[in-house]
Design a protein around this motif. Structure first.
Motif, PDB file in Angstrom:
ATOM      1  N   UNK A 298     -21.580 -24.398 -12.968  1.00 59.88           N
ATOM      2  CA  UNK A 298     -20.530 -25.194 -12.353  1.00 59.88           C
ATOM      3  C   UNK A 298     -19.154 -24.873 -12.948  1.00 59.88           C
ATOM      4  N   UNK A 299     -18.140 -24.866 -12.103  1.00 67.86           N
ATOM      5  CA  UNK A 299     -16.773 -24.562 -12.536  1.00 67.86           C
ATOM      6  C   UNK A 299     -16.195 -25.637 -13.459  1.00 67.86           C
ATOM      7  N   UNK A 300     -16.760 -26.823 -13.431  1.00 64.87           N
ATOM      8  CA  UNK A 300     -16.264 -27.902 -14.295  1.00 64.87           C
ATOM      9  C   UNK A 300     -16.399 -27.531 -15.771  1.00 64.87           C
ATOM     10  N   UNK A 301     -17.402 -26.753 -16.095  1.00 64.81           N
ATOM     11  CA  UNK A 301     -17.604 -26.351 -17.486  1.00 64.81           C
ATOM     12  C   UNK A 301     -16.442 -25.491 -17.963  1.00 64.81           C
TER      13      UNK A 301
ATOM     14  N   UNK B 100     -14.098 -26.188 -21.161  1.00 63.24           N
ATOM     15  CA  UNK B 100     -13.830 -25.163 -22.169  1.00 63.24           C
ATOM     16  C   UNK B 100     -12.328 -24.964 -22.363  1.00 63.24           C
ATOM     17  N   UNK B 101     -11.566 -24.972 -21.275  1.00 65.09           N
ATOM     18  CA  UNK B 101     -10.100 -24.849 -21.385  1.00 65.09           C
ATOM     19  C   UNK B 101      -9.513 -26.007 -22.179  1.00 65.09           C
ATOM     20  N   UNK B 102     -10.022 -27.205 -21.967  1.00 69.08           N
ATOM     21  CA  UNK B 102      -9.542 -28.370 -22.726  1.00 69.08           C
ATOM     22  C   UNK B 102      -9.879 -28.233 -24.209  1.00 69.08           C
ATOM     23  N   UNK B 103     -11.053 -27.690 -24.502  1.00 66.76           N
ATOM     24  CA  UNK B 103     -11.422 -27.479 -25.900  1.00 66.76           C
ATOM     25  C   UNK B 103     -10.501 -26.462 -26.568  1.00 66.76           C
ATOM     26  N   UNK B 104     -10.102 -25.438 -25.836  1.00 71.23           N
ATOM     27  CA  UNK B 104      -9.133 -24.473 -26.370  1.00 71.23           C
ATOM     28  C   UNK B 104      -7.821 -25.186 -26.668  1.00 71.23           C
TER      29      UNK B 104
ATOM     30  N   UNK C  74     -10.279 -25.776 -30.416  1.00 72.32           N
ATOM     31  CA  UNK C  74     -11.707 -25.616 -30.695  1.00 72.32           C
ATOM     32  C   UNK C  74     -12.271 -24.460 -29.863  1.00 72.32           C
ATOM     33  N   UNK C  75     -11.682 -23.242 -30.017  1.00 68.14           N
ATOM     34  CA  UNK C  75     -12.130 -22.115 -29.192  1.00 68.14           C
ATOM     35  C   UNK C  75     -13.585 -21.721 -29.433  1.00 68.14           C
TER      36      UNK C  75
END
Length: 196
Positions: free
Chosen positions: A155-158, A162-166, A170-171
């Motif tokens: 799913x594209x939501x992941x 991940x972008x929010x974690x960056x 938190x990369x």
């Protein structure tokens, strides 16, 4: 003579016995778990997989998403229930120690005190200071499980998570989440270096 095969590689390990059931039977197993039926009772039914297979099905996250939390609660294995059970053990041990002290039973006081100390140390290492913290930890675990499940579906939501974690610096976590997405194997640290 060299031959090459275009057949897909077989996954290591056995397939999940519950997932291999016909859909109606699998649903019966999962609904029974959500209703609080013990794993042993389900395994004893005709045609049902064994206890180990049912336990694997639950622990591996193969359960239908809408039943997952219900099953964890019904089986007493969600974080909030486990923490509450540990707190109950500590309280019972404290009560037993007080009763043993009143009866003059030094050995009973020591055994009960040891049990209380063990239960309290488990609670202390969980990092929870209150029932709110226990519930918050459970919520965090549920969100993490949801991200993993969505990632397995591609799913594209992941990718958005991940972008929010960056953005939260938190990369390394973002890379692990992106590795779950079949069509996107982009390395976040490479993307960060390219944008710098």
């Amino acid at each position: 003579m060299t031959t090459s095969s275009t057949a897909p590689a077989r996954r290591v390990g056995r397939p999940c016995a519950v997932c291999a059931l016909p859909a109606p039977q699998r649903e019966q197993v999962e609904i029974a778990l959500a209703q609080g039926t013990s794993i042993s009772s389900i395994a004893k039914q005709h045609g049902a997989p064994g206890r180990e297979s049912i336990t694997h099905h639950i622990k591996a996250g193969h359960v239908r998403a809408d039943l997952d939390e219900k099953i964890a609660r019904a089986q007493g294995m969600d974080w909030t229930t486990v923490s509450a059970r540990i707190a109950e053990i500590a309280q019972r041990a404290r009560t037993t120690a007080l009763e043993a002290a009143e009866a003059g039973d030094r050995q009973g006081v020591l055994r009960a005190g040891d049990s209380e100390l063990r239960a309290l140390s488990v609670l202390a290492t969980s990092g929870a200071d209150s029932e709110y913290e226990i519930a918050r930890n459970a919520w965090t675990q549920d969100v993490a499980l949801a991200v993993v499940r969505v990632g397995r579906r591609g799913d594209q939501a992941v990718d958005a998570v991940a972008n929010e974690l960056v953005a939260l610096h938190r990369p390394e976590i973002a890379d692990e989440i992106r590795a779950l997405i079949p069509e996107s194997r982009t390395n976040t640290t490479d993307a960060l270096e390219a944008s710098a």
